[in-house]
Motif scaffolding. Sequence first.
Motif, PDB file in Angstrom:
ATOM      1  N   GLY A 135     -32.504   9.519   3.836  1.00  0.00           N
ATOM      2  CA  GLY A 135     -31.786   9.727   5.086  1.00  0.00           C
ATOM      3  C   GLY A 135     -31.715   8.484   5.960  1.00  0.00           C
ATOM      4  N   GLY A 136     -32.721   7.648   5.894  1.00  0.00           N
ATOM      5  CA  GLY A 136     -32.713   6.418   6.678  1.00  0.00           C
ATOM      6  C   GLY A 136     -31.596   5.490   6.255  1.00  0.00           C
ATOM      7  N   LEU A 196     -28.275   6.887   7.302  1.00  0.00           N
ATOM      8  CA  LEU A 196     -28.066   6.645   8.729  1.00  0.00           C
ATOM      9  C   LEU A 196     -27.616   5.208   8.984  1.00  0.00           C
ATOM     10  N   CYS A 243     -34.870  10.714   7.620  1.00  0.00           N
ATOM     11  CA  CYS A 243     -34.015  11.631   8.384  1.00  0.00           C
ATOM     12  C   CYS A 243     -33.512  12.708   7.433  1.00  0.00           C
ATOM     13  N   THR A 244     -33.408  13.915   7.921  1.00  0.00           N
ATOM     14  CA  THR A 244     -32.846  14.975   7.075  1.00  0.00           C
ATOM     15  C   THR A 244     -31.324  14.923   7.150  1.00  0.00           C
ATOM     16  N   GLN A 249     -30.231  16.547  10.374  1.00  0.00           N
ATOM     17  CA  GLN A 249     -30.348  15.695  11.562  1.00  0.00           C
ATOM     18  C   GLN A 249     -29.174  14.726  11.650  1.00  0.00           C
ATOM     19  N   ILE A 250     -28.788  14.176  10.517  1.00  0.00           N
ATOM     20  CA  ILE A 250     -27.672  13.238  10.505  1.00  0.00           C
ATOM     21  C   ILE A 250     -26.370  13.959  10.845  1.00  0.00           C
ATOM     22  N   GLN A 309     -26.204  14.530  14.532  1.00  0.00           N
ATOM     23  CA  GLN A 309     -25.875  13.313  15.272  1.00  0.00           C
ATOM     24  C   GLN A 309     -24.404  12.931  15.120  1.00  0.00           C
TER      25      GLN A 309
END
Length: 131
Positions: free
Chosen positions: A37-38, A41, A69-70, A73-74, A77
């Motif tokens: 996830g990072g 992102l 990051c899941t 979550q992304i 955002q």
Amino acid sequence: MHAPPRVLVAEDDTDMRRLVVETLRKDGYDVAEAPDGGRLLVKLAREYGMPGVEAATDLVVSDIRMPVCTGMQILEQLRAVRWHVPVILMTAFGDAATRERAAALGAVLFDKPFDLDDLRTAVSALLQRRE
């Protein structure tokens, strides 16, 4: 001749990511990949806010449970900044709340394991709708 649609695939399971990426590449898509996830992102952040670059990613396919990051979550955002790129989420841990949240944010949710032909159909439909 125009460029093929660009799909960004994020999945921390290497074998699963490779399977999805290869399937979509065989269908003619330009596929970028992120192992967590990072990194997803970071790839999306590089595109956001740059004039004419937002359209670089036409579709995101992401696992939900990933390091850093899941996928959820992304997705949250992306919607918070009003970036409405189509998103397909994949999970082996789907529950009613996860399904409801994904749907409310406009994402398609696939429960693992899933049929790759179903994924291919969803990708095609979402990209056609975007055009």
